[in-house]
Motif scaffolding. Structure first.
Motif, PDB file in Angstrom:
ATOM      1  N   ILE A 124       0.683  -1.356  -0.013  1.00 44.53           N
ATOM      2  CA  ILE A 124      -0.054   0.171   0.078  1.00 44.53           C
ATOM      3  C   ILE A 124       0.836   1.330  -0.127  1.00 44.53           C
ATOM      4  O   ILE A 124       0.665   2.272  -0.700  1.00 44.53           O
ATOM      5  CB  ILE A 124      -0.867   0.141   1.233  1.00 44.53           C
ATOM      6  N   LYS A 135       2.119   1.940  -3.439  1.00 43.56           N
ATOM      7  CA  LYS A 135       1.160   2.539  -4.339  1.00 43.56           C
ATOM      8  C   LYS A 135       0.862   3.768  -4.080  1.00 43.56           C
ATOM      9  O   LYS A 135       0.718   4.797  -5.072  1.00 43.56           O
ATOM     10  CB  LYS A 135      -0.361   1.496  -4.003  1.00 43.56           C
ATOM     11  N   LEU A 161      -6.902   4.905  -1.356  1.00 37.05           N
ATOM     12  CA  LEU A 161      -6.488   3.527  -1.351  1.00 37.05           C
ATOM     13  C   LEU A 161      -7.124   3.001  -0.153  1.00 37.05           C
ATOM     14  O   LEU A 161      -7.509   1.553  -0.251  1.00 37.05           O
ATOM     15  CB  LEU A 161      -4.978   3.436  -1.000  1.00 37.05           C
TER      16      LEU A 161
END
Lengths: 297, 301, 442
Positions: free
Chosen positions: C159, C162, C187
């Motif tokens: 995460i 990203k 996200l």
């Protein structure tokens, strides 16, 4: 109330039936939905059970949550606790303890309740209140001395310790339920039996108690539930599968390091089924029993 | 009552006490000593982790309660909890009993369902509702979202009020059956003549309810009140599993605080004092209820 | 025995002997202490992996010929049950002890010191100082180490990547900034999750945050300083308040999350960050149990100033009952479980790490090639070792009122998280609680 004239209602409340059914359905849903959800979860895989949005019926139904109880070795690795392997034992223990409590309680309460319903004696009111008073002291206050007492009797981790504790818990209320019920049993029955020269015990056994059966059932179910549901004393008085009951094991699921919702749900379902079956079996008598018991004799 | 005054055989006293003997023996053997002992301990400074500091302090534990914030806050929470739980239980149980007292299709099924929560141990009840109220995967969130009532998943138990109300709901669900059965039983014994008479008087449904049903139900209602007050005051399992008493002190009831004081803080003395305050309050309330019964003239022991 | 029972009943029936009765009761229970009474060692622990424990004990009995009678106890009620047993005079001979309860159990006269017993000095020389400190009370040693763990930041590297971050945050400011970015990119709605529902276990993450920033709540004399000379606690609480209520990166649902649901959420990629024990990583990175396997990494707990100060650790130990009648055998068991074996290896400590990833107190094990190989599967050995080096135990474990303080602290922190209490009021209330408790116990 001499002349009751049957006057037809001038108008019926037109929506009564509808209101009745709406209420019945609403109550039905309120009562069953929470339980339905754990039943449904107990047949799901973990991933489906915690899916967002939830699937209300098991899409990939499975029995593995229940099979774990039968074959705990396979489940050990999965859940990482003993709760699963202890569940079958705890169900057995709960059944034994609750049944024995119900029976012992019934015997003791019947004698006492009979005295309140049939005999006028000095101190009866005080005694009745004293019984109730023993139930007003919170369990937590007496748990440590009680534990010491049981330990000195050598009864820790045995059925007897639990049966005795729960009997004392249920007894006062049972006496209260039964005394009113007994009062509603017509005295003439016993008088008739006495005329037939039946002894007191005989009269009780073959005349009085059969008539009082619904009340006895209600009292027994009450005691059974009390024993089945109790947690704190069971926690302290038991330590192994020899006597641990289902609430103690269920508490394990709440705190275990790696609990799965689905296994917990299956255990929850198992914990509810036996007393539920019992209550359903005796449903009719239960209400009758309470009926006479709670109103007035 | 007339039967009783007819004839009073001698020896009733002895017979009655003999009949009570087994129950008295069991109760006094098993709980009389613990109860007496706990009262004695409530007058001690007695923390199990400091055995050497143990001593008799009379009523000091009780005096200290007046300035004990944790205790006062818990007492407040408990009072509110009893009120809310008792109120909801009585209203719902009465309504359900009235429904069950009618004839309709599916009555048997509904009666069975009404017994269901009774069979659930408090711990399991707590676990069940915890799963349902879960902030991330709970069924309540799922249901309300699908019905379009909420936009996103809510953490129901994170506000004080929310936690309190949801805990009360869970508790009511669990304790409802007993009250329903007692009230239903009471309803089922109302002689239909009473209703007929009321109908003759052209009483409306509401007046029939207030003038016939309620007075007749007074006795079972009071039994429900006594027992449910006792239960709500001592409710522990469900709250403990559901919120642990939080957030903050929002659901820390006196029963929860008491268990924590005795078992977690091992303060046996103070915990026993708490317990005796609970006992005194329950006793007072019960005596109040019973007094009410006496005034109505139909309490007999 | 029989006579005693009857006496008890008689006395109890009279109801006048409330003081005498417990004495008699205690006298009933085979003399001074507890124990199984058949020469075997009565051993109790909380029920973590009870099957594995039993296997390990069987192995001990095979080699030593000492019989062990092992009872696992529900972990949530372990402390309470042990207290009840010792109070009733039926305690075990050897048992698990939380560092949290050590002081109380010594004061309660449940445990005896093990100073001078064979091998104890060697063990204490070989373990991290923080662990040695946690097992010592008023200058005496009371335990051999079962396991230890320290707190770290656990993050989902996937995460973070990203969101464009290649490194974990070093400061709390950075942590918040990264979380805000993750949130704003859509996200995750709440990138940070913490277990903040009330329960009987300590909140390591609060202590971890304070210690990682070099602060403390108490000085070495256990006087509260969080309201006076040490502002770290207040600053940490301020940060928590902002993260929960201003930037809204800390999940408000945390207030109803126990540790297990937080684990589940981490394993389902639903949080990017949490603060937890190192050993959680093993589960998080297990492909059979976790969707996030392979993505979960550990870092030092971020600090206020971004520098490295420390972290919190806990120590679970094996203790020896004061009244045991089988002291020699019980200590043999203790040594098998918490000490060195014949080849100078901490056998059981290594066993637990290999089986379940439980942290070890032994410094040397960090260099053991088998351990390093196993560790590499779920964590960075260098950070893992660094955390152990800098970790300290809570310095108020020695006070009698620690449990009460911890419980109160949970409620105060909940108040801050839900924006009902200001940080300054929170620390004032913590200091006041400590003061009141101190008075109550004096």
């Amino acid at each position: 109330m001499t002349t009751v004239v049957q006057v037809p209602l001038r108008y019926r409340v037109p929506f009564k039936k509808i209101a009745l059914y709406v209420l019945a359905v609403a109550f039905g849903l309120y009562l069953v939905l929470p339980f339905y959800w754990i039943v449904a979860m107990s047949f799901m895989h973990e991933a489906d059970a915690i899916a967002v949005p939830p699937s209300w019926v098991p899409v990939h139904p499975t029995l593995e949550n229940y099979l774990g109880f039968v074959n705990p070795d396979a489940a050990q690795e999965l859940v990482g606790g003993r709760a699963v392997s202890e569940t079958p034992y705890s169900l057995r223990n709960s059944l034994v303890v609750a049944t024995a409590t119900a029976l012992l309680n019934l015997v003791l309460a019947t004698f006492a309740a009979y005295s309140f319903s049939r005999l006028k004696f000095r101190g009866s009111q005080v005694l009745l209140l004293l019984y109730l008073l023993t139930r007003m002291v919170p369990g937590i206050a007496i748990i440590i001395p009680f534990y010491l007492l049981m330990r000195s009797f050598g009864l820790l981790d045995t059925y007897l310790a639990l049966i005795l504790s729960y009997t004392t818990f249920a007894l006062p209320i049972t006496i209260w339920i039964l005394k009113d019920f007994f009062r509603s049993v017509p005295r003439e029955l016993e008088e008739a039996a006495r005329v037939d020269r039946c002894g007191w015990f005989r009269t009780m056994w073959s005349v009085f108690l059969p008539v009082a059966a619904p009340g006895l059932v209600a009292a027994a179910v009450f005691a059974f539930m009390t024993a089945w549901n109790e947690f704190m004393f069971a926690l302290f008085l038991t330590s192994t599968t020899a006597a641990k009951t289902i609430p103690v094991v269920a508490a394990n699921f709440a705190t275990d390091f790696n609990t799965q919702f689905t296994v917990m749900a299956a255990a929850g379902v198992l914990a509810v089924v036996p007393p539920l079956v019992l209550a359903l079996l005796f449903q009719r008598k239960l209400v009758q029993g309470m009926a006479a018991g709670s109103v007035k004799g | 009552m007339s039967v009783l005054t007819e004839r009073r055989p001698l020896g009733d006293n002895a017979k009655a006490w003999a009949l009570n003997a087994p129950a008295i023996v069991v109760i006094s053997l098993l709980v009389a000593y613990p109860i007496g002992y706990s009262f004695y301990v409530s007058m001690q400074r007695n923390n199990l982790k400091r055995p050497r500091a143990k001593r008799f302090i009379g009523l000091d534990n009780y005096k200290a309660l007046l300035s004990d914030d944790a205790f006062l806050s818990a007492l407040k929470v408990s009072a509110l909890f009893v009120l809310v739980v008792l109120g909801m239980t009585v209203v719902l149980a009465l309504l359900l009993a009235l429904v069950l007292n009618e004839r309709f299709r599916g009555r048997g099924l509904l009666l069975s369902l009404a017994l269901l929560p009774w069979a659930m141990p408090g711990v399991v009840n707590g676990l069940m509702w915890r799963t349902i109220f879960d902030a991330k995967t709970g069924a309540l969130n799922g249901l309300l979202t699908q019905l379009g009532l909420i936009d996103s998943y809510q953490a129901w138990l994170t506000s004080g009020t929310g936690a309190f109300l949801f805990t009360a709901l869970a508790q009511v669900w669990n304790t409802l059956p007993f009250s329903v059965i007692i009230l239903l039983a009471g309803l089922s014994t109302i002689p239909s003549e009473l209703y007929d008479a009321a109908t003759v008087d052209r009483a409306g449904a509401f007046r029939r309810f207030t003038q016939v049903t309620i007075p007749w139900l007074l006795h079972p209602l009071l039994i429900v009140l006594i027992l449910e007050t006792m239960n709500a005051f001592r409710a522990f399992d469900t709250i403990y599993v559901l919120t642990g008493g939080g957030p903050g002190d929002a659901t820390t009831t006196i029963a929860l605080l008491d268990v924590q004081t005795v078992l977690t803080f091992t303060d046996f003395g103070l915990g026993s004092a708490y317990a005796w305050v609970i006992t005194a309050i329950t006793l007072l309330i019960s005596v109040g209820y019973i007094g009410l019964l006496y005034r109505k003239g139909n309490f007999e022991v | 025995m029989e006579l005693n029972r009857r006496q008890v009943l008689k006395l109890a029936g009279l109801g006048v002997t409330a003081t005498a009765v417990p004495g008699v009761l205690a006298a009933c229970s085979n003399g001074s202490g507890g124990g199984a009474g058949d020469g075997s060692v009565k051993f109790e622990g909380w029920d973590y992996e009870a099957t594995l424990v039993q296997q390990n004990l069987d192995n001990f009995t095979k080699t030593s010929n000492v019989k062990v009678n092992y009872t696992p106890i529900t972990s949530a009620q372990y402390v309470q049950k042990v207290v009840a047993e010792f109070t009733g005079g039926g305690g075990p001979d050897a048992l698990y002890v939380y560092d949290d309860s050590l002081a109380a159990w010594v004061e309660g006269e449940y445990l005896q010191p093990i100073d001078g017993l064979p091998g104890v000095d060697d063990v204490y020389a070989a373990i991290f100082p923080g662990n040695a400190e946690a097992m010592t009370y008023q200058g005496k040693r009371y335990g051999l180490p079962y396991y230890t763990d320290s707190n770290c930041l656990i993050y989902n590297a996937d995460i973070l990547a990203k969101a464009g971050f290649s490194k974990p945050p070093a400061s709390l400011e950075e942590l918040e900034a990264q979380a805000v970015k993750i949130k704003s990119m859509g996200l995750l709605e709440y990138p940070i999750g913490l277990p903040a529902q009330l329960s009987d276990t300590w909140w390591a993450w609060v202590w971890g945050l304070v210690y990682s920033s070099g602060g403390d709540m108490f000085d070495d004399q256990q006087a509260p300083i969080m309201n006076t000379t040490d502002t770290v606690t207040k600053d940490v609480l301020t940060w928590l308040q902002n993260a929960a209520n201003k930037s809204k990166v800390l999940d408000p649902a945390s207030l109803q999350l126990l540790p297990v649901p937080v684990d589940n959420a981490m394993k389902a990629n639903r949080y990017a960050f949490t603060i937890g024990a190192r050993y959680a990583l093993r589960d998080y990175n297990d492909p059979q149990k976790s969707k996030a396997a392979g993505k979960m990494k550990m870092a030092l707990v971020p600090s206020l100033d971004g520098k490295v100060h420390g972290t919190i650790s806990n120590t679970r130990m094996y203790g020896l009952a004061k009244d045991t009648e089988v002291k020699d055998d019980a200590f043999k068991l203790l040594t098998y479980l918490g000490g060195f074996d014949a080849s100078k290896q901490p056998y059981t400590a290594k066993f637990w790490f290999q089986q379940r990833g439980l942290g070890f107190a032994y410094k040397e094990l960090a260099k053991d090639p088998e351990i390093v190989a196993a560790l590499k599967k779920f964590a960075d050995p260098a950070i893992y070792a660094q955390l152990a080096e800098i970790a300290r135990p809570r310095n108020v474990l020695g006070v009698a009122w620690y449990t009460e303080f911890e419980t109160e602290m949970h409620k105060v922190v909940q108040g801050v998280l839900s924006n009902q209490t200001q940080p300054s009021a929170a620390v004032a209330s913590l200091a006041q609680t400590a003061g009141t408790l101190k008075k109550k116990y004096s």
